[in-house]
Structure formats: C-alpha cells, structure tokens
Write a protein that holds these residues in place. Structure first.
Motif, mmCIF file in Angstrom:
data_model
loop_
_atom_site.group_PDB
_atom_site.id
_atom_site.type_symbol
_atom_site.label_atom_id
_atom_site.label_comp_id
_atom_site.label_asym_id
_atom_site.label_seq_id
_atom_site.Cartn_x
_atom_site.Cartn_y
_atom_site.Cartn_z
ATOM 1 N N ARG A 141 4.813 -5.579 0.478
ATOM 2 C CA ARG A 141 3.755 -5.224 1.549
ATOM 3 C C ARG A 141 3.400 -3.853 1.012
ATOM 4 O O ARG A 141 3.903 -2.920 1.114
ATOM 5 N N MET A 142 1.920 -3.904 0.957
ATOM 6 C CA MET A 142 1.351 -2.667 0.505
ATOM 7 C C MET A 142 0.395 -2.112 1.739
ATOM 8 O O MET A 142 -0.395 -2.911 2.341
ATOM 9 N N TYR A 143 0.746 -0.825 2.200
ATOM 10 C CA TYR A 143 -0.130 -0.326 3.360
ATOM 11 C C TYR A 143 -1.544 0.458 2.540
ATOM 12 O O TYR A 143 -0.983 1.442 1.951
ATOM 13 N N VAL A 144 -2.684 0.412 2.775
ATOM 14 C CA VAL A 144 -3.792 0.745 2.417
ATOM 15 C C VAL A 144 -4.531 1.405 3.533
ATOM 16 O O VAL A 144 -4.838 0.612 4.443
ATOM 17 N N THR A 145 -4.819 2.789 3.536
ATOM 18 C CA THR A 145 -5.496 3.210 4.428
ATOM 19 C C THR A 145 -7.238 2.843 4.562
ATOM 20 O O THR A 145 -7.550 2.865 3.278
ATOM 21 N N PRO A 146 -7.600 2.367 5.421
ATOM 22 C CA PRO A 146 -8.921 2.124 5.303
ATOM 23 C C PRO A 146 -9.982 3.086 5.023
ATOM 24 O O PRO A 146 -9.811 4.278 5.566
ATOM 25 N N SER A 147 -10.792 2.825 4.307
ATOM 26 C CA SER A 147 -12.154 4.060 4.007
ATOM 27 C C SER A 147 -13.287 3.675 4.426
ATOM 28 O O SER A 147 -13.615 2.359 4.607
ATOM 29 N N SER A 148 -14.169 4.730 4.527
ATOM 30 C CA SER A 148 -15.563 4.152 5.310
ATOM 31 C C SER A 148 -16.325 3.819 4.025
ATOM 32 O O SER A 148 -17.377 3.346 3.918
ATOM 33 N N PHE A 149 -15.874 4.263 2.689
ATOM 34 C CA PHE A 149 -16.653 3.775 1.507
ATOM 35 C C PHE A 149 -16.344 2.312 1.053
ATOM 36 O O PHE A 149 -14.992 2.137 0.950
ATOM 37 N N ASP A 150 -17.259 1.646 0.669
ATOM 38 C CA ASP A 150 -16.872 0.288 0.082
ATOM 39 C C ASP A 150 -16.488 0.224 -1.203
ATOM 40 O O ASP A 150 -17.256 0.227 -1.886
ATOM 41 N N GLN A 151 -15.380 0.711 -1.434
ATOM 42 C CA GLN A 151 -14.813 0.630 -2.909
ATOM 43 C C GLN A 151 -14.815 -1.145 -3.488
ATOM 44 O O GLN A 151 -14.919 -0.985 -4.640
ATOM 45 N N LEU A 152 -14.475 -1.965 -2.726
ATOM 46 C CA LEU A 152 -14.743 -3.309 -3.101
ATOM 47 C C LEU A 152 -15.900 -3.499 -3.831
ATOM 48 O O LEU A 152 -16.350 -4.332 -4.889
ATOM 49 N N LYS A 153 -17.049 -3.259 -3.024
ATOM 50 C CA LYS A 153 -18.395 -3.352 -3.651
ATOM 51 C C LYS A 153 -18.766 -2.657 -4.925
ATOM 52 O O LYS A 153 -19.358 -3.158 -5.914
ATOM 53 N N GLN A 154 -18.223 -1.257 -4.853
ATOM 54 C CA GLN A 154 -18.403 -0.512 -6.215
ATOM 55 C C GLN A 154 -17.589 -1.367 -7.392
ATOM 56 O O GLN A 154 -18.220 -1.332 -8.491
ATOM 57 N N PHE A 155 -16.472 -1.849 -7.080
ATOM 58 C CA PHE A 155 -15.684 -2.554 -8.083
ATOM 59 C C PHE A 155 -16.320 -3.596 -8.517
ATOM 60 O O PHE A 155 -16.370 -3.944 -9.917
ATOM 61 N N LEU A 156 -17.026 -4.434 -7.843
ATOM 62 C CA LEU A 156 -17.537 -5.735 -8.251
ATOM 63 C C LEU A 156 -18.920 -5.253 -8.772
ATOM 64 O O LEU A 156 -19.261 -6.111 -9.693
ATOM 65 N N THR A 157 -19.723 -4.277 -8.540
ATOM 66 C CA THR A 157 -20.748 -4.034 -9.025
ATOM 67 C C THR A 157 -20.691 -3.410 -10.484
ATOM 68 O O THR A 157 -21.444 -3.733 -11.318
ATOM 69 N N PHE A 158 -19.578 -2.536 -10.699
ATOM 70 C CA PHE A 158 -19.494 -1.684 -11.955
ATOM 71 C C PHE A 158 -18.423 -2.054 -12.697
ATOM 72 O O PHE A 158 -17.881 -1.355 -13.446
#
Length: 581
Positions: A191-208
């Motif tokens: 189980r991985m614990y990821v701290t939520p961020s205000s920046f949408d990194q998923l959108k950046q990854f999918l776009t670029f």
C-alpha cells in the motif's frame, strides 16, 4: 393378439405395474456366466468345462498404477513475529503394486525451506501392532498420521476416484485446499501513501507524456587539472519536470561508455538557509529543504546554467524545443552559438637526414613508428629475377695513375636492384683484392631522402660513369649475358643503352671470327715430334686489337695459345687445347 401377414401372434407387455419398463428376453448374470462356460454337446460324450483364466500377479496387474491424494499439514513457526504457523501443501502417493507410500512436497523457488521428498517410498506403519496403511484406509476429508505428523487429505485425482469407486468405496466430498496466509500476504501489492497535492499532476502527465525538451550544452572544465570541454545533452521531461544529463561520446575519445552523468530527477535551484547542516548523503532532498526547483523558464539557448555544481553552457536545441518555447512563451530568437574548436594547424612531419647506416627504407621506418616494420618487398619481382645478375667491368676514375689501373667487377642483382663491387686480386700489385662494396642500393647523384632515385640497368652503358658513395667508376666492359638479357627485354631499356652494348660486342665478335679463321688455317700444319717447341703461326688485327697465334708442342700433345695484345698494354690470355689425330 396381433395379426401380422395373416398370422396371429401374442404380444408380450412392455410396461409393468407402476409403469416401469419391462425388459423382454433379458438374461441374468448367472445365465450369461453359464453360457460362457457351456460348450455344445457332441454325439460321443459330455462337453468339457472351459479352462479357468490365467493367474496375473499383483505387481503385473497394478504396475505403474498410483493413487494420488492432495493434502496439507500445519507447521508451527515460533521464532517469527509475522507468522505463527505455516501451511505446507503435499501430495500423498500410494503404489498399488506393493502397497507402499511416499509424501512429496512441490518445490517453490526462493522459499528458504527444504522441499521435495518428505517421506521416501515405503510401507507406512498404521499402528503399534504392526499393521500398515492400505488403500482402503484412504479417503477424502480425513486426517492421516504418518510418523507423528498429521496430514489432512482434501482431494484426489480422477484415476484415484474411479479406482476407489470401482472397489465399492464411497468417497467423501472434496474440500478446499488451504493456502499459507503469510505467502498470500506477500503476494498482495504494498500500500502506497501519497500526500494529496493542490497541483494536478495527473493532468500534467497525461498532457505532456512523452514530450521531452532537448538542449545541447558544453561543460567547460578547463580550470581544473586535466579538464577539457565536453559535450552533453540535457533532457527536460515535461511530464514531471525532471532533468537528465547525458554525455555525448565520440569515437576513440578514451572515455568509459557511461553516458548518464545526472540521472533523471528534479534538480533544486535554491535551498533554504538551514540546508548547510542537512545530511544529503543520508536523506533525500524534499520540498522542505528546497526553495525553488528548476523549471522550463530556466533553460535558454546562449545562457549558462548550473546543475548540481556543474556549469553547462547551452548552445543549441532541437526543433521540438524551439516550437514549444515559441508556443508557450513566444520566444523566436534561437540563434545557435558556434562552440566548435578550430582545427589545429597541421604540423609537417620533418624527416631527419639519412645518417648512412643501413638501407634508406629501413632507416625511414624508425621515423614513422616506435616499433618499425620492415619495408614491403616485391616478391613477384624477386621470384621472376632470382639468380639473374648483370656483370660489368669498371675502372676507378682517379688522378692517381696507379688507381686508374685497378679493375673491378660490378654486379647488378635484378631481383633486389642492389649493386656489389668486387676487385679481382692481382699478383704483385700491392693491393689486396676482394669485396670492395657489399650488396646495397646505390642512389644516383642528386637523389634526396624524400625522393630517392637508384641506379637501374638502363643507366649502366659502356663508357658511363657510376658514382658509388663518392667514388666514380667508368664502365669499360660487360658480360655477354648482359647483351642477351637486354635483347630479350628490349622494351624495358632505352635504345641508346642497347646500341652501345651491341657496338661494343660487335668488334669483339669480329676479332674472334678472324682468330677462328686463322686458327683453322694453322691446324692444317702438322709439326714434327720432339721436345717442346714454340712456333709463331701468324698475326691478325681488326683495327683495335692485335691477335697473335703461336703453336706449342709438349710431349706429343699439341696446344694452341692465343695471345691478344691490347694497345693499352693490357694483356689477357685464352688457352685452347686440341688433340690431333
């Protein structure tokens, strides 16, 4: 009654009481056994009984017939904090031919447990009275104790099920195999614990995603000892703002093939004030220790950039990077900077002067490499001209009259183009004859080390002067083989050289013919017998040489002595012996 073809016959019922089907004319098992052993009765006696079937032993009837049961047993683990017991799956095999059993555990790679054959094949004792386990004692859904270890049988294979049912054993329903809980826990993803961020990194990854900026840079390390300018590639990944630095290797640059200088990661641009005491070698740098990270805005063509303490100068980028900066920031000035070094001036190779030791080609190889190689030889020429030597008679050119009287034999070896000089010994001359010059190549006057020119057979003519390492020789005579060789290879020699030899040998051949005629006339005269006497027969001349013929008798054996008198008082004799009848 039923009528068929005009005849009446009775029809037996096919359905009985309770509408059960009746089997008409069906024989029982006892009647079938009786018919199988019954033979037709003959006229002369009672029928014989059929012989009983052959006996088949158990080891033949049950050969390679094995009953297989799936089972498991529980093992305690007292020294582990993560598991208290362990479930181990096994297979119980029962061999019908000798009623032996074995227990096998399937091998699992990297389990750390000795697995495989737990109990070797043998007859397993059942109790203290000496009884052994039989296949009748095995069934599904039961426990079996073997040597103090209890196994739970949960299922069997299809062959075992068919065999036991054919022997009248009622099998219990199969059970589920129990798996080891600790092994199943290890198979589950962590189980991985990821701290939520205000920046949408998923959108950046999918776009670029798969969009990378490429910059060409130089690292100037000339300030340090043995430093130099080295080319690098800087990749900026737009998907996660990471940077990678790769080295460009050139052919034969002498460096190890490790292209990655800085692995792909986020690079810090400025740190907090407390960063001086931060243990970087132990802990990774996080956002709490970094004030600012490198972004796309920090990279530009024609400007330096410092990455992890190394200063790189970006001098160019690719077409995708230019298009990205034009659409994102409106930058159009991408003039590449010329960082190529000017090629150094080519230093001419100065060959030192020839010192006179050894051949010129051999000494020249020492100027080209530390381990000189022997010069290449023309083996075809050596094979074709093997043992072919041109011999000339030469005289030394000197102001001293005594030196001018010396005669030498100059030999030219056609296989290697080498020259040797030999002086025939002359009695009472005061000069020791022998080898005057060993085999070597003789350069012509004016020849240089850059363009050496050696003497060739075309240069050796009658009356020509040959300069051999400061000594001058004049060719006065030649071997008759020289004329024959030049006439057979006339296309390789100048006409003047060939004509000079022909003129030289023409006068000699004329004189020889005159002496031969004079000799034939002298043979007609027969002398008287007696003590040795010398008679002058006659004299012949051709304008250059004077030939004198004398006849000498010695013990009834006539011999003819030809004496050729040279106007220069040079004397040489030819002796011919002839027996008269």
């Amino acid at each position: 009654m039923v009528e068929l073809n005009g005849f009446a016959y009775s029809r037996l019922p096919t359905v009985g009481i309770g509408r059960e089907r009746l089997y008409v004319n069906q024989l029982s098992q006892a009647e079938l056994d009786e018919l199988s052993n019954k033979r037709p009765t003959l006229t002369y006696g009672q029928a014989k009984q059929a012989p009983p079937s052959d006996f088949i032993p158990a080891h033949v009837a049950f050969d390679k017939k094995v009953l297989k049961f799936d089972a498991y047993f529980q093992e305690d683990v007292p020294i582990s904090t993560e598991e208290h017991f362990r479930i181990r799956q096994v297979g119980i095999y029962y061999y019908l031919e000798d009623d032996s059993m074995s227990v096998m555990e399937p091998i699992v790679e990297n389990s750390g447990i000795p697995q495989g054959k737990l109990i070797k094949r043998q007859r397993i004792p059942k109790n203290d009275r000496g009884d052994h386990y039989h296949w009748k004692d095995l069934n599904r859904g039961m426990n079996i104790t073997i040597y103090g270890k209890t196994f739970r049988i949960v299922d069997c294979d299809p062959f075992t099920q068919v065999f036991l049912e054919s022997q009248g054993i009622e099998l219990n329903p199969p059970e589920k195999m129990i798996f080891d809980p600790y092994t199943e826990l290890r198979k589950m993803p962590m189980r991985m614990y990821v701290t939520p961020s205000s920046f949408d990194q998923l959108k950046q990854f999918l776009t670029f995603d798969r969009q990378v900026l490429r910059f060409y840079a130089m690292w100037d390390d000339t300030e340090n000892m043995f430093g130099e300018n080295r080319p690098f590639l800087i990749h900026y990944y737009l998907a996660d703002d990471t940077v990678e630095v790769r080295e460009l290797h050139e052919r034969n640059d002498g460096r190890d093939p490790f292209p990655v200088l800085i692995r792909r990661q986020r690079l810090p641009k400025s740190f907090v004030d407390k960063m001086k005491t931060f243990p970087r070698c132990v802990l990774e740098i996080s956002n709490q220790e970094v004030l600012e990270w490198y972004t796309v805005k920090d990279f530009a063509v024609g400007k330096p950039i410092t990455l992890l303490g190394r200063s790189f100068f970006i001098y160019d980028c690719d077409e995708f990077t230019r298009q990205f900066y034009h659409e994102k920031f409106g930058i159009t000035d991408f003039q590449p900077v010329d960082v190529k070094k000017k090629a150094p001036e080519e230093v001419p190779q100065i060959i030192p002067p020839y010192n006179g030791y050894g051949f010129l080609e051999d000494s020249l190889q020492n100027c080209f490499s530390l381990l000189p190689q022997p010069p290449r030889k023309n083996f075809i020429k050596m094979l074709e001209n093997d043992h072919k030597v041109l011999r000339y008679q030469v005289a030394l050119e000197s102001p001293n009259p005594e030196e001018r009287k010396r005669r030498f034999i100059l030999s030219y070896f056609l296989s290697t183009d080498m020259i040797s000089i030999y002086e025939p010994p002359v009695r009472n001359s005061g000069i020791i004859g022998g080898k005057y010059l060993g085999k070597t190549k003789v350069p012509k006057p004016g020849s240089t080390t850059d363009n050496p020119v050696y003497y060739e057979p075309a240069d050796l003519t009658i009356g020509a002067t040959v300069e051999v390492f400061g000594h001058r020789f004049i060719i006065s005579d030649a071997d008759e083989y020289v004329l024959n060789y030049m006439e057979s290879n006339a296309e390789s020699f100048p006409a003047t050289t060939l004509q000079s030899l022909r003129d030289h040998f023409a006068s000699r051949r004329t004189a020889e013919q005159a002496v031969t005629l004079l000799f034939k006339g002298a043979c007609l005269w027969k002398p008287n017998t007696g003590s040795p006497q010398l008679y002058d027969i006659g004299v012949a001349t051709n304008g250059t040489y004077v030939y004198k013929l004398s006849l000498c008798f010695n013990f009834m054996t006539p011999s003819f002595d030809f004496t050729m008198l040279d106007p220069t008082l040079f004397l040489w004799e030819i002796r011919v012996t002839m027996f008269l009848t």
